[in-house]
Write a protein that holds these residues in place. Structure first.
Motif, PDB file in Angstrom:
ATOM      1  N   MET A 184       0.843  -1.196   0.000  1.00  0.00           N
ATOM      2  CA  MET A 184       0.000   0.000   0.000  1.00  0.00           C
ATOM      3  C   MET A 184       0.875   1.242   0.000  1.00  0.00           C
ATOM      4  O   MET A 184       1.781   1.382   0.824  1.00  0.00           O
ATOM      5  N   LEU A 185       0.582   2.154  -0.937  1.00  0.00           N
ATOM      6  CA  LEU A 185       1.338   3.393  -1.073  1.00  0.00           C
ATOM      7  C   LEU A 185       0.590   4.540  -0.409  1.00  0.00           C
ATOM      8  O   LEU A 185      -0.590   4.767  -0.691  1.00  0.00           O
ATOM      9  N   HIS A 186       1.291   5.250   0.460  1.00  0.00           N
ATOM     10  CA  HIS A 186       0.736   6.395   1.188  1.00  0.00           C
ATOM     11  C   HIS A 186       1.580   7.633   0.899  1.00  0.00           C
ATOM     12  O   HIS A 186       2.702   7.547   0.410  1.00  0.00           O
ATOM     13  N   SER A 187       1.039   8.802   1.242  1.00  0.00           N
ATOM     14  CA  SER A 187       1.871   9.983   1.435  1.00  0.00           C
ATOM     15  C   SER A 187       1.478  10.592   2.770  1.00  0.00           C
ATOM     16  O   SER A 187       0.358  10.409   3.237  1.00  0.00           O
ATOM     17  N   VAL A 188       2.407  11.318   3.382  1.00  0.00           N
ATOM     18  CA  VAL A 188       2.299  11.616   4.812  1.00  0.00           C
ATOM     19  C   VAL A 188       1.185  12.578   5.202  1.00  0.00           C
ATOM     20  O   VAL A 188       0.775  12.631   6.361  1.00  0.00           O
ATOM     21  N   GLY A 189       0.693  13.384   4.258  1.00  0.00           N
ATOM     22  CA  GLY A 189      -0.435  14.263   4.576  1.00  0.00           C
ATOM     23  C   GLY A 189      -0.065  15.515   5.334  1.00  0.00           C
ATOM     24  O   GLY A 189      -0.927  16.143   5.966  1.00  0.00           O
ATOM     25  N   ALA A 228      -6.420  -4.026   5.568  1.00  0.00           N
ATOM     26  CA  ALA A 228      -5.172  -4.097   4.802  1.00  0.00           C
ATOM     27  C   ALA A 228      -3.951  -4.211   5.698  1.00  0.00           C
ATOM     28  O   ALA A 228      -2.886  -4.645   5.241  1.00  0.00           O
ATOM     29  N   ASN A 229      -4.097  -3.853   6.969  1.00  0.00           N
ATOM     30  CA  ASN A 229      -2.988  -4.050   7.906  1.00  0.00           C
ATOM     31  C   ASN A 229      -2.582  -5.518   7.989  1.00  0.00           C
ATOM     32  O   ASN A 229      -1.430  -5.831   8.287  1.00  0.00           O
ATOM     33  N   ASN A 230      -3.540  -6.412   7.738  1.00  0.00           N
ATOM     34  CA  ASN A 230      -3.292  -7.848   7.868  1.00  0.00           C
ATOM     35  C   ASN A 230      -2.632  -8.461   6.638  1.00  0.00           C
ATOM     36  O   ASN A 230      -2.228  -9.631   6.674  1.00  0.00           O
ATOM     37  N   THR A 231      -2.539  -7.694   5.555  1.00  0.00           N
ATOM     38  CA  THR A 231      -2.071  -8.274   4.293  1.00  0.00           C
ATOM     39  C   THR A 231      -1.035  -7.437   3.558  1.00  0.00           C
ATOM     40  O   THR A 231      -0.273  -7.970   2.753  1.00  0.00           O
ATOM     41  N   HIS A 232      -0.998  -6.137   3.808  1.00  0.00           N
ATOM     42  CA  HIS A 232      -0.197  -5.231   2.982  1.00  0.00           C
ATOM     43  C   HIS A 232       0.916  -4.541   3.763  1.00  0.00           C
ATOM     44  O   HIS A 232       0.719  -4.121   4.916  1.00  0.00           O
ATOM     45  N   HIS A 235      -3.649   4.282  -0.506  1.00  0.00           N
ATOM     46  CA  HIS A 235      -4.550   4.385   0.645  1.00  0.00           C
ATOM     47  C   HIS A 235      -5.964   4.724   0.167  1.00  0.00           C
ATOM     48  O   HIS A 235      -6.943   4.173   0.668  1.00  0.00           O
ATOM     49  N   ARG A 236      -6.041   5.615  -0.833  1.00  0.00           N
ATOM     50  CA  ARG A 236      -7.356   5.977  -1.362  1.00  0.00           C
ATOM     51  C   ARG A 236      -8.069   4.765  -1.949  1.00  0.00           C
ATOM     52  O   ARG A 236      -9.261   4.555  -1.706  1.00  0.00           O
ATOM     53  N   GLU A 237      -7.349   3.954  -2.703  1.00  0.00           N
ATOM     54  CA  GLU A 237      -7.949   2.752  -3.290  1.00  0.00           C
ATOM     55  C   GLU A 237      -8.314   1.750  -2.211  1.00  0.00           C
ATOM     56  O   GLU A 237      -9.322   1.050  -2.319  1.00  0.00           O
ATOM     57  N   GLY A 238      -7.511   1.683  -1.165  1.00  0.00           N
ATOM     58  CA  GLY A 238      -7.828   0.803  -0.045  1.00  0.00           C
ATOM     59  C   GLY A 238      -9.125   1.200   0.626  1.00  0.00           C
ATOM     60  O   GLY A 238      -9.935   0.346   1.006  1.00  0.00           O
ATOM     61  N   LEU A 277     -10.950  -1.517   2.798  1.00  0.00           N
ATOM     62  CA  LEU A 277      -9.814  -2.118   3.498  1.00  0.00           C
ATOM     63  C   LEU A 277      -9.009  -1.102   4.310  1.00  0.00           C
ATOM     64  O   LEU A 277      -8.087  -1.483   5.020  1.00  0.00           O
ATOM     65  N   ALA A 278      -9.369   0.184   4.178  1.00  0.00           N
ATOM     66  CA  ALA A 278      -8.578   1.231   4.822  1.00  0.00           C
ATOM     67  C   ALA A 278      -9.476   2.398   5.201  1.00  0.00           C
ATOM     68  O   ALA A 278     -10.620   2.513   4.742  1.00  0.00           O
ATOM     69  N   SER A 279      -8.938   3.270   6.029  1.00  0.00           N
ATOM     70  CA  SER A 279      -9.679   4.439   6.483  1.00  0.00           C
ATOM     71  C   SER A 279      -9.832   5.448   5.351  1.00  0.00           C
ATOM     72  O   SER A 279      -9.229   5.321   4.289  1.00  0.00           O
TER      73      SER A 279
END
Length: 274
Positions: A26-31, A81-85, A147-150, A155-157
């Motif tokens: 999963m790809l994030h950016s810090v915000g 997604a914490n459980n898989t990614h 994260h947006r797709e999650g 699967l994500a917030s």
């Protein structure tokens, strides 16, 4: 890609010791407007923080700081997604200012795009390496997601990263393009920063020009073997004044200049006429 291990041993997520079978990335950016990854490494290495990712990508250098073992269960997605990614955060430009929600203003678009480019390229290399390590197909549905797709998958917030950053800076980057770039890098095609991961052309469009001078101010501008980010790298060019003898337009309408020294090509998007 430079990788530095900076495991957050004081973070409760690390202390919990839970492991996962890695099924995706999963790809994030810090915000927030912070391009220095070491700030996050320092501030997240404590026990009272209910968040933890596997790595941060520095916006100034592209260095990857690994903050959890890759198969450790992170606290990054706010969902299943914490459980898989594996979760990785890209730092954001210091020259942006958030106004409301995911909206921001930018005081220096050139610098901001350079930061986004740097973190994008490093993320491609890192994700390609992790896909190889865990036998993942980057083009398979749900393997590489933002994260947006999650969030859209349940699967994500509710976050919009990193697309909110790419879109508002006008980079043209997309997650589909990112996945294709990872796939290309796994095949030895090199890192690409073009939106759709185009393959190298025979040289783009352009012509020999009357030699002129450009000034390079950023410390980590690549010299490429050809006019485009899909071409191999010949190292970095040092800040200074250089002579351009040929111009070409590469993929995504990017402008490239051939160095008189014969060392290669540089992006004219990050150089100014002297």
């Amino acid at each position: 890609m430079k990788l530095v291990q900076s495991i957050l041993t004081k973070n409760d997520c690390y202390k919990s010791g839970r492991k996962i079978t890695v099924k995706g990335l999963m790809l994030h950016s810090v915000g927030c407007p912070q391009s220095n990854a070491s700030v996050f490494v320092k501030n997240w290495n404590r026990s009272d923080l209910e968040a933890c990712v596997h790595g941060f990508i520095d916006g100034n250098t592209g260095t990857v700081y690994q903050t959890l073992p890759w198969n450790h269960r992170g606290w990054h997605a706010g969902g299943a997604a914490n459980n898989t990614h594996i979760g990785v955060e890209m730092c954001e430009p210091a020259c942006i200012k958030y106004t409301s929600g995911a909206n921001f203003t930018c005081s220096d678009l050139t610098t901001a795009k350079a930061v986004a480019k740097r973190t994008y390229e490093a993320a491609v290399e890192l994700f390609a390496s992790l896909c190889k390590q865990y036998g993942l197909d980057p083009m398979k549905d749900g393997v590489i997601i933002s994260h947006r797709e999650g969030c859209a998958r349940g699967l994500a917030s509710n976050h919009g990263d990193p697309e909110h950053l790419w879109n508002q800076l006008g980079t043209g980057y997309t997650m589909n393009g990112f996945r294709k770039a990872v796939q290309a890098d796994m095949k030895g095609g090199g890192v690409t920063t073009t939106p759709n991961a185009e393959k190298p052309t025979t040289g783009g469009t352009g012509a020999t020009v009357k030699p002129y001078l450009v000034r390079v101010t950023i410390p980590d501008l690549y010299i490429r073997k050809g006019p485009g980010t899909n071409y191999g790298k010949n190292g970095f060019i040092k800040p200074g004044v250089y002579t351009i003898v040929e111009e070409r337009t590469g993929a995504g309408a990017s402008k490239w200049g051939k160095l008189k020294s014969g060392a290669g090509w540089i992006s004219l998007d990050y150089a100014k006429k002297a």
